[in-house]
Write a protein that holds these residues in place. Sequence first.
Motif, short mmCIF file in Angstrom:
data_model
loop_
_atom_site.label_atom_id
_atom_site.label_comp_id
_atom_site.label_asym_id
_atom_site.label_seq_id
_atom_site.Cartn_x
_atom_site.Cartn_y
_atom_site.Cartn_z
N LYS A 55 1.62 9.32 -5.66
CA LYS A 55 2.13 10.67 -5.35
C LYS A 55 3.07 11.16 -6.44
O LYS A 55 2.99 12.31 -6.90
CB LYS A 55 2.84 10.62 -4.00
N ILE A 56 3.97 10.23 -6.85
CA ILE A 56 4.93 10.63 -7.90
C ILE A 56 4.20 10.93 -9.21
O ILE A 56 4.49 11.91 -9.91
CB ILE A 56 5.98 9.51 -8.09
N THR A 57 3.22 10.08 -9.51
CA THR A 57 2.44 10.29 -10.75
C THR A 57 1.68 11.61 -10.71
O THR A 57 1.63 12.36 -11.70
CB THR A 57 1.45 9.12 -10.95
N LYS A 58 1.11 11.89 -9.53
CA LYS A 58 0.37 13.16 -9.38
C LYS A 58 1.28 14.36 -9.54
O LYS A 58 0.93 15.35 -10.19
CB LYS A 58 -0.31 13.17 -8.00
N GLN A 59 2.49 14.28 -8.94
CA GLN A 59 3.45 15.38 -9.07
C GLN A 59 3.86 15.58 -10.52
O GLN A 59 4.00 16.72 -11.00
CB GLN A 59 4.67 15.10 -8.20
N GLU A 60 4.06 14.46 -11.22
CA GLU A 60 4.44 14.58 -12.64
C GLU A 60 3.32 15.20 -13.46
O GLU A 60 3.57 16.04 -14.34
CB GLU A 60 4.78 13.18 -13.18
N HIS A 61 2.07 14.81 -13.13
CA HIS A 61 0.93 15.40 -13.85
C HIS A 61 0.84 16.90 -13.58
O HIS A 61 0.58 17.71 -14.49
CB HIS A 61 -0.36 14.70 -13.41
N LYS A 62 1.04 17.30 -12.29
CA LYS A 62 1.01 18.73 -11.95
C LYS A 62 2.11 19.50 -12.68
O LYS A 62 1.89 20.59 -13.20
CB LYS A 62 1.19 18.91 -10.45
N LYS A 63 3.30 18.91 -12.70
CA LYS A 63 4.42 19.56 -13.38
C LYS A 63 4.13 19.72 -14.87
O LYS A 63 4.38 20.78 -15.46
CB LYS A 63 5.66 18.72 -13.17
N TYR A 64 3.55 18.65 -15.45
CA TYR A 64 3.22 18.74 -16.87
C TYR A 64 2.16 19.81 -17.13
O TYR A 64 2.25 20.58 -18.09
CB TYR A 64 2.73 17.36 -17.35
N ALA A 65 1.14 19.85 -16.26
CA ALA A 65 0.08 20.86 -16.43
C ALA A 65 0.63 22.27 -16.26
O ALA A 65 0.26 23.20 -16.99
CB ALA A 65 -1.03 20.60 -15.40
N LEU A 66 1.57 22.43 -15.27
CA LEU A 66 2.17 23.74 -15.06
C LEU A 66 2.99 24.17 -16.27
O LEU A 66 2.92 25.33 -16.72
CB LEU A 66 3.03 23.69 -13.80
N GLU A 67 3.77 23.24 -16.80
CA GLU A 67 4.57 23.56 -17.98
C GLU A 67 3.67 23.92 -19.17
O GLU A 67 3.95 24.86 -19.93
CB GLU A 67 5.47 22.37 -18.33
N ALA A 68 2.59 23.14 -19.31
CA ALA A 68 1.67 23.43 -20.43
C ALA A 68 1.01 24.81 -20.25
O ALA A 68 0.88 25.58 -21.22
CB ALA A 68 0.60 22.33 -20.50
N THR A 69 0.63 25.13 -19.00
CA THR A 69 0.03 26.44 -18.74
C THR A 69 1.01 27.57 -19.01
O THR A 69 0.67 28.61 -19.60
CB THR A 69 -0.45 26.51 -17.27
N MET A 70 2.27 27.38 -18.59
CA MET A 70 3.30 28.40 -18.83
C MET A 70 3.53 28.60 -20.32
O MET A 70 3.71 29.73 -20.79
CB MET A 70 4.60 27.99 -18.13
N ALA A 129 0.84 -1.22 0.00
CA ALA A 129 0.00 0.00 0.00
C ALA A 129 0.86 1.25 0.00
O ALA A 129 0.56 2.26 -0.69
CB ALA A 129 -0.91 -0.03 1.23
N LYS A 130 2.00 1.16 0.77
CA LYS A 130 2.90 2.32 0.81
C LYS A 130 3.52 2.57 -0.56
O LYS A 130 3.64 3.71 -1.01
CB LYS A 130 3.98 2.05 1.85
N GLU A 131 3.91 1.49 -1.23
CA GLU A 131 4.49 1.65 -2.57
C GLU A 131 3.46 2.24 -3.54
O GLU A 131 3.78 3.09 -4.37
CB GLU A 131 4.98 0.29 -3.07
N GLU A 132 2.23 1.78 -3.41
CA GLU A 132 1.18 2.29 -4.30
C GLU A 132 0.93 3.79 -4.06
O GLU A 132 0.77 4.56 -5.01
CB GLU A 132 -0.11 1.50 -4.09
N THR A 133 0.92 4.19 -2.76
CA THR A 133 0.72 5.63 -2.46
C THR A 133 1.88 6.46 -2.97
O THR A 133 1.70 7.56 -3.50
CB THR A 133 0.56 5.83 -0.94
N GLU A 134 3.11 5.92 -2.81
CA GLU A 134 4.28 6.64 -3.32
C GLU A 134 4.21 6.77 -4.84
O GLU A 134 4.50 7.83 -5.41
CB GLU A 134 5.56 5.90 -2.92
N THR A 135 3.78 5.67 -5.47
CA THR A 135 3.66 5.72 -6.94
C THR A 135 2.61 6.73 -7.37
O THR A 135 2.82 7.51 -8.32
CB THR A 135 3.30 4.32 -7.46
#
Length: 342
Positions: free
Chosen positions: A38-53, A30-36
Amino acid sequence: MWDSLTLADAGKEKLQYLRENAVLKAQEKAKEETETKKITKQEHKKYALEATMKLEEAERKRIEDLKEKERQKVAKELEFWKNQQKYADKYKSVQKKEELHQEIKPLKERKNEKMNKSRISNEGTSRIRLKSTKGHGSCSIFSQNLEEEQLPAPRAAATIKVSFTPRVFPTALRESRVAEEEEWLHKQAEARRRINSDLSELEDLKEEEKNTDWLKDKGNKMFAMGNYLGAVNAYNLAVRLNNKLPLLYLNRAACHLKLRNLHKAIEDSSKALELLTPPVPGNENARVKAHVRRGTAFCQLELYTEGLRDYEAALKIDPKNKNIEKDAEKIRHLIQETMQSS
């Protein structure tokens, strides 16, 4: 496939151990899944931020390009306008030169004509002199020809004085209205002088708005409608055009009473009484109104003695006026009450 969900030869300790291992593995998974996640969510946010910029940068660039195009367009239009102004100024200067040339041309022509005429006259006089010297002895026919050919001398400049005869009245002097006519002319001249002196302030007014009678009627209508401030403005302008009409001050005093400008009401009533001289039967009604309005202003200022004096003066002029008599009696009672209380 499992044959059974339990172990045959397992004790309690072994079962507990297996159970704890299974729980730990589930927690780690479960911990590995949450970490995964979290990482996926951060990557999506970063991608959305880059696209917005990127989108904002593209929009900013588009706006800058539009601004630059508008700036260039305005600069071109300004340059075109400046060129037009230069051409217009040149065209105007050329037109002025042509107009001056056209104005000067007839003057030159007239000057040339005058010079030609003077030259012709000089030639004529020289010929006459020659003829007179040659034929000095015989003066029968030639002298008549000389007299006909001689030109008259130019007339000398002089000033002509024009005098006008005084007006003569056919009636006798005691029946004449010279004084009234002179007074009327004096008033008209004074009114014209005032209008001309205030011409800068009155130039925006219409022609009827410069008429004292029209302004007085306008003020009366505004007073009847309850627009006391507008009526005061109309009377003010009428007074500036003609300050010798007592009715203007009398009507303006009534407006000041309505607006509670008591001191101004007293001033206007006093000015009206000053102009309503000499006291004649024709101005009795106006004098009564002036005394009543001034007395009312005095009473509202709690100057009852001065107010009673004006009401008594109005009663002397119109002793049959019951309303004024009642008001005067009320003022007397007020004076008595104030004296008793003091």
